[in-house]
Design a protein around this motif. Structure first.
Motif, PDB file in Angstrom:
ATOM      1  N   VAL A 364      34.596  41.654  24.055  1.00  0.00           N
ATOM      2  CA  VAL A 364      35.722  42.401  25.210  1.00  0.00           C
ATOM      3  C   VAL A 364      36.618  41.427  25.538  1.00  0.00           C
ATOM      4  O   VAL A 364      36.567  40.071  25.764  1.00  0.00           O
ATOM      5  CB  VAL A 364      34.778  42.124  26.868  1.00  0.00           C
ATOM      6  N   SER A 365      38.444  42.134  25.835  1.00  0.00           N
ATOM      7  CA  SER A 365      39.342  41.352  26.182  1.00  0.00           C
ATOM      8  C   SER A 365      38.424  40.877  27.294  1.00  0.00           C
ATOM      9  O   SER A 365      38.293  41.381  28.136  1.00  0.00           O
ATOM     10  CB  SER A 365      40.215  41.688  26.298  1.00  0.00           C
ATOM     11  N   ASP A 366      39.755  39.831  28.457  1.00  0.00           N
ATOM     12  CA  ASP A 366      39.634  39.046  29.981  1.00  0.00           C
ATOM     13  C   ASP A 366      40.321  40.382  29.722  1.00  0.00           C
ATOM     14  O   ASP A 366      39.200  40.531  31.624  1.00  0.00           O
ATOM     15  CB  ASP A 366      40.149  37.436  29.647  1.00  0.00           C
ATOM     16  N   GLU A 367      41.338  40.690  29.789  1.00  0.00           N
ATOM     17  CA  GLU A 367      41.866  42.064  30.654  1.00  0.00           C
ATOM     18  C   GLU A 367      41.186  42.775  30.791  1.00  0.00           C
ATOM     19  O   GLU A 367      41.424  43.736  32.049  1.00  0.00           O
ATOM     20  CB  GLU A 367      43.097  42.862  29.380  1.00  0.00           C
ATOM     21  N   ASN A 368      40.496  43.915  29.690  1.00  0.00           N
ATOM     22  CA  ASN A 368      38.954  44.631  30.156  1.00  0.00           C
ATOM     23  C   ASN A 368      38.113  44.086  31.635  1.00  0.00           C
ATOM     24  O   ASN A 368      37.878  44.932  32.626  1.00  0.00           O
ATOM     25  CB  ASN A 368      38.529  44.910  29.448  1.00  0.00           C
ATOM     26  N   LEU A 369      37.623  43.178  31.190  1.00  0.00           N
ATOM     27  CA  LEU A 369      36.722  42.454  32.447  1.00  0.00           C
ATOM     28  C   LEU A 369      37.075  42.453  33.308  1.00  0.00           C
ATOM     29  O   LEU A 369      36.288  42.952  34.012  1.00  0.00           O
ATOM     30  CB  LEU A 369      36.756  40.940  31.578  1.00  0.00           C
ATOM     31  N   PHE A 370      38.851  41.584  33.814  1.00  0.00           N
ATOM     32  CA  PHE A 370      39.425  41.648  35.132  1.00  0.00           C
ATOM     33  C   PHE A 370      39.774  43.451  35.365  1.00  0.00           C
ATOM     34  O   PHE A 370      39.614  43.804  36.499  1.00  0.00           O
ATOM     35  CB  PHE A 370      40.482  41.337  35.375  1.00  0.00           C
ATOM     36  N   LYS A 371      40.033  44.548  34.701  1.00  0.00           N
ATOM     37  CA  LYS A 371      40.332  45.749  35.518  1.00  0.00           C
ATOM     38  C   LYS A 371      39.267  46.423  35.434  1.00  0.00           C
ATOM     39  O   LYS A 371      38.460  46.877  36.702  1.00  0.00           O
ATOM     40  CB  LYS A 371      40.576  46.369  34.095  1.00  0.00           C
ATOM     41  N   MET A 372      37.338  46.045  34.830  1.00  0.00           N
ATOM     42  CA  MET A 372      36.435  46.767  35.631  1.00  0.00           C
ATOM     43  C   MET A 372      35.767  46.226  36.093  1.00  0.00           C
ATOM     44  O   MET A 372      35.001  46.908  37.231  1.00  0.00           O
ATOM     45  CB  MET A 372      35.579  46.628  33.630  1.00  0.00           C
ATOM     46  N   LEU A 373      36.336  44.618  36.938  1.00  0.00           N
ATOM     47  CA  LEU A 373      35.750  43.792  38.221  1.00  0.00           C
ATOM     48  C   LEU A 373      36.461  44.639  39.521  1.00  0.00           C
ATOM     49  O   LEU A 373      36.191  44.979  40.194  1.00  0.00           O
ATOM     50  CB  LEU A 373      36.358  42.314  38.281  1.00  0.00           C
ATOM     51  N   ALA A 374      37.887  45.213  38.732  1.00  0.00           N
ATOM     52  CA  ALA A 374      38.277  45.575  40.179  1.00  0.00           C
ATOM     53  C   ALA A 374      37.896  47.369  39.997  1.00  0.00           C
ATOM     54  O   ALA A 374      37.223  47.310  41.497  1.00  0.00           O
ATOM     55  CB  ALA A 374      39.289  46.086  39.733  1.00  0.00           C
ATOM     56  N   VAL A 375      37.359  48.028  39.407  1.00  0.00           N
ATOM     57  CA  VAL A 375      37.203  48.789  39.441  1.00  0.00           C
ATOM     58  C   VAL A 375      35.436  49.163  39.788  1.00  0.00           C
ATOM     59  O   VAL A 375      35.321  49.828  41.195  1.00  0.00           O
ATOM     60  CB  VAL A 375      36.726  50.023  37.535  1.00  0.00           C
ATOM     61  N   MET A 376      34.672  48.528  39.404  1.00  0.00           N
ATOM     62  CA  MET A 376      33.440  47.924  40.089  1.00  0.00           C
ATOM     63  C   MET A 376      33.044  47.903  40.917  1.00  0.00           C
ATOM     64  O   MET A 376      32.974  48.992  42.063  1.00  0.00           O
ATOM     65  CB  MET A 376      32.581  46.315  39.558  1.00  0.00           C
ATOM     66  N   TYR A 377      34.150  46.828  42.194  1.00  0.00           N
ATOM     67  CA  TYR A 377      34.349  47.046  43.976  1.00  0.00           C
ATOM     68  C   TYR A 377      34.949  48.440  44.267  1.00  0.00           C
ATOM     69  O   TYR A 377      34.339  48.858  45.116  1.00  0.00           O
ATOM     70  CB  TYR A 377      34.879  46.228  44.077  1.00  0.00           C
ATOM     71  N   ASP A 378      35.944  49.387  43.733  1.00  0.00           N
ATOM     72  CA  ASP A 378      36.485  49.904  44.099  1.00  0.00           C
ATOM     73  C   ASP A 378      35.788  51.458  44.380  1.00  0.00           C
ATOM     74  O   ASP A 378      35.428  52.179  45.035  1.00  0.00           O
ATOM     75  CB  ASP A 378      38.061  50.642  43.119  1.00  0.00           C
ATOM     76  N   GLU A 379      34.277  51.389  42.764  1.00  0.00           N
ATOM     77  CA  GLU A 379      34.518  52.420  42.925  1.00  0.00           C
ATOM     78  C   GLU A 379      32.583  52.065  43.212  1.00  0.00           C
ATOM     79  O   GLU A 379      32.460  53.645  44.210  1.00  0.00           O
ATOM     80  CB  GLU A 379      33.942  53.101  41.520  1.00  0.00           C
ATOM     81  N   GLU A 380      31.961  51.721  43.036  1.00  0.00           N
ATOM     82  CA  GLU A 380      30.344  51.028  43.276  1.00  0.00           C
ATOM     83  C   GLU A 380      30.652  49.860  43.990  1.00  0.00           C
ATOM     84  O   GLU A 380      29.669  49.545  45.138  1.00  0.00           O
ATOM     85  CB  GLU A 380      30.287  50.589  41.771  1.00  0.00           C
ATOM     86  N   ASN A 381      31.351  49.633  44.966  1.00  0.00           N
ATOM     87  CA  ASN A 381      31.593  48.619  46.280  1.00  0.00           C
ATOM     88  C   ASN A 381      30.455  47.103  45.762  1.00  0.00           C
ATOM     89  O   ASN A 381      29.485  46.844  46.799  1.00  0.00           O
ATOM     90  CB  ASN A 381      30.337  49.262  47.325  1.00  0.00           C
ATOM     91  N   ILE A 382      30.854  46.897  43.902  1.00  0.00           N
ATOM     92  CA  ILE A 382      29.897  45.490  43.497  1.00  0.00           C
ATOM     93  C   ILE A 382      30.356  44.392  43.721  1.00  0.00           C
ATOM     94  O   ILE A 382      31.784  44.781  42.701  1.00  0.00           O
ATOM     95  CB  ILE A 382      28.829  46.000  42.479  1.00  0.00           C
ATOM     96  N   LYS A 383      30.176  43.668  43.852  1.00  0.00           N
ATOM     97  CA  LYS A 383      31.195  42.107  43.038  1.00  0.00           C
ATOM     98  C   LYS A 383      30.119  41.710  42.606  1.00  0.00           C
ATOM     99  O   LYS A 383      29.666  41.039  42.791  1.00  0.00           O
ATOM    100  CB  LYS A 383      30.978  41.550  45.178  1.00  0.00           C
ATOM    101  N   LEU A 384      31.139  41.653  41.134  1.00  0.00           N
ATOM    102  CA  LEU A 384      31.101  40.741  40.140  1.00  0.00           C
ATOM    103  C   LEU A 384      31.269  39.544  39.640  1.00  0.00           C
ATOM    104  O   LEU A 384      33.156  39.645  40.374  1.00  0.00           O
ATOM    105  CB  LEU A 384      30.793  41.731  38.819  1.00  0.00           C
ATOM    106  N   GLU A 385      31.580  38.479  39.405  1.00  0.00           N
ATOM    107  CA  GLU A 385      31.818  37.970  38.454  1.00  0.00           C
ATOM    108  C   GLU A 385      32.842  38.207  37.136  1.00  0.00           C
ATOM    109  O   GLU A 385      32.062  39.102  36.524  1.00  0.00           O
ATOM    110  CB  GLU A 385      31.656  36.133  38.742  1.00  0.00           C
ATOM    111  N   PRO A 386      34.015  37.602  36.090  1.00  0.00           N
ATOM    112  CA  PRO A 386      33.880  38.289  35.588  1.00  0.00           C
ATOM    113  C   PRO A 386      32.909  38.450  34.025  1.00  0.00           C
ATOM    114  O   PRO A 386      32.978  39.030  33.475  1.00  0.00           O
ATOM    115  CB  PRO A 386      35.831  37.079  34.675  1.00  0.00           C
ATOM    116  N   SER A 387      32.708  36.825  34.179  1.00  0.00           N
ATOM    117  CA  SER A 387      31.300  37.101  32.873  1.00  0.00           C
ATOM    118  C   SER A 387      30.446  38.949  32.939  1.00  0.00           C
ATOM    119  O   SER A 387      29.938  38.856  31.591  1.00  0.00           O
ATOM    120  CB  SER A 387      30.647  36.249  32.995  1.00  0.00           C
ATOM    121  N   SER A 388      30.308  38.836  34.228  1.00  0.00           N
ATOM    122  CA  SER A 388      29.525  39.993  34.519  1.00  0.00           C
ATOM    123  C   SER A 388      29.582  41.506  33.925  1.00  0.00           C
ATOM    124  O   SER A 388      28.791  41.935  33.126  1.00  0.00           O
ATOM    125  CB  SER A 388      29.212  40.055  35.685  1.00  0.00           C
TER     126      SER A 388
END
Length: 430
Positions: A364-388
């Motif tokens: 997975v690209s770092d770009e997609n890790l960061f995109k999904m990080l923001a989406v995970m917070y916006d949609e599910e209210n879950i805070k994850l670090e990029p690795s997750s």
């Protein structure tokens, strides 16, 4: 020349290597996978080993509940929730261009008590196993005693003679540091240059000695191992080769089985479970995958998830050369924001043990890790670090059918200002 072969020869033999060298997202499927019941009896570890580890964690539960009040509600059992992701599907499709087929769950190891990451499983377990061995040998305790005794001054005085040492990109060091310091050990953590500053600061605040290296994970481990060998009372926790660490992770499979049953989630031939495991050197995801195959056999498919810049396990398993080659051999830089996964050379122990059990791996690209990080917070209210987020991409990366489960590695310990930077980066990329 790499192991007497030119780059061109390597690419001819393993065509996906070209994409990996160009940092393109890649899926590798394991052609050598075999039926679990034919593979597991041949391995050096077994279900009995996992059950023994589970029993040890139960013995320590009263002590854990006593010294870490945040575990009191779970009676000292260190475990994380299994959460269904119900709102992320639409955004997921927009970002990765694929729909998720089947229900989608997150194993929230970002919420594991004490150290807030998957490493709380293996790291804490190995520290406890070592402490128990010392206490038994010294006659301080028997296995039938109340392990709350470990909080007493006699135990701390005894353990203060010993040092715990490990090399880490961050989260393993946190787990060993927090648990080791609580028991009274001297703890020395060798941190690679990609380890986040806040993790180093937190360790130092616990009285842990942090040795910083201007090099990658492998060198930090190498130096830690060498230093530990010089001291008879130094115990090196080896993320690359430790069977104890590995079994601490494997216990997660027994816990997950109970959670799936509680939520009436079927796992059988008609309802396969697809599990996506963020992977660095391989100890954590390898141990969990081993446990899952023991518990669910061929009804579970396990995939390793790695950054495009650090695909060491994909490389090792695809070529069957495991720890004999590194990503740097092929010009891949091992530089990623996913610090817990920034490893250039995979564990040979893990790769060989799981060679016929793992379903595959993907990058997975770092770009997609960061995109999904923001989406995970916006949609599910879950805070994850990029690795997750490497695991969260799994349903799109593998096109698997059935129930999907992404294994989170960390997030809850990330300082608010650091998390805000991650989130804003993801929003800007979207």
């Amino acid at each position: 020349m790499i192991l007497n072969k030119t780059i061109e020869q390597w690419q001819n033999e393993f065509p996906q290597l070209g994409d990996m060298m160009e940092y393109r997202e890649t899926l590798w499927l394991n052609d050598n996978q075999a039926a679990a019941d034919s593979v597991l009896p041949e391995l050096i570890l077994s279900e009995d080993d996992i059950l023994s580890a589970e029993a040890r964690l139960k013995r320590f539960a009263p002590y854990i509940a006593h010294v870490f009040p945040e575990t009191a509600d779970s009676a000292g059992i260190i475990e994380s929730p299994l959460t269904e992701l119900t709102r992320i599907q639409e955004s997921f499709k927009e970002i990765v261009g694929k729909k998720i087929n089947g229900s989608f769950y997150l194993k929230e190891d970002n919420k594991l008590p004490i150290s807030g990451s998957v490493k709380a499983r293996g790291g804490i377990y190995e520290v406890l196993a070592f402490a128990e061995s010392l206490a038994l040998a010294a006659g301080l305790i028997t296995e039938d005693d109340d392990y709350k005794k470990f909080a007493g001054p006699d135990f701390k005085n005894h353990f203060s003679q010993y040092s715990l040492v490990c090399g880490s990109t961050g989260n393993l060091g946190l787990s060993i540091g927090i648990m080791g310091a609580e028991l009274g050990f001297k703890v020395l953590i060798h941190m690679s240059d990609d380890a986040k500053q806040w993790k180093k600061d937190m360790l130092r605040s616990k009285g842990v000695t942090v040795v910083e290296h201007s090099d990658d994970y492998s060198k930090a481990v190498e130096q830690g191992r060498a230093d530990s060998l010089k001291d008879a009372k130094s115990y090196f926790i080896d993320d690359e080769n430790s069977k104890t660490l590995f079994l601490g992770y494997a216990v997660a499979a027994i816990r997950l089985k109970a959670q799936l049953q509680e939520q009436n989630i079927a796992v059988d031939k008609n309802h396969p479970l697809n599990v996506y495991l963020p992977c660095g050197v391989g100890g954590g995801p390898g141990g969990i995958a081993f446990g899952l195959k023991v518990v669910f056999g061929d009804n579970v498919n396990c995939y390793f998830a790695e950054p495009t810049h650090s695909p060491c396990m994909t490389l090792g398993m695809m070529t069957d050369y495991h720890d004999k080659i590194s990503v740097q051999d092929f010009g891949i830089d091992n530089v990623t924001a996913a610090d817990g996964l920034a490893v250039g050379r995979a564990s040979g122990f893990v790769g060989q043990l799981l060679a016929k059990l793992i379903s595959g791996s993907y990058t997975v690209s770092d770009e997609n890790l960061f995109k999904m990080l923001a989406v995970m917070y916006d949609e599910e209210n879950i805070k994850l670090e990029p690795s997750s987020l490497a695991g969260v991409i799994g349903p799109a990366a593998t096109h698997s059918k059935g129930t999907h489960l992404a294994w989170s590695t960390g997030g809850d310990m990330v300082p608010e200002e650091v998390y805000k930077e991650y989130y804003l980066k993801g929003k800007n990329l979207i």
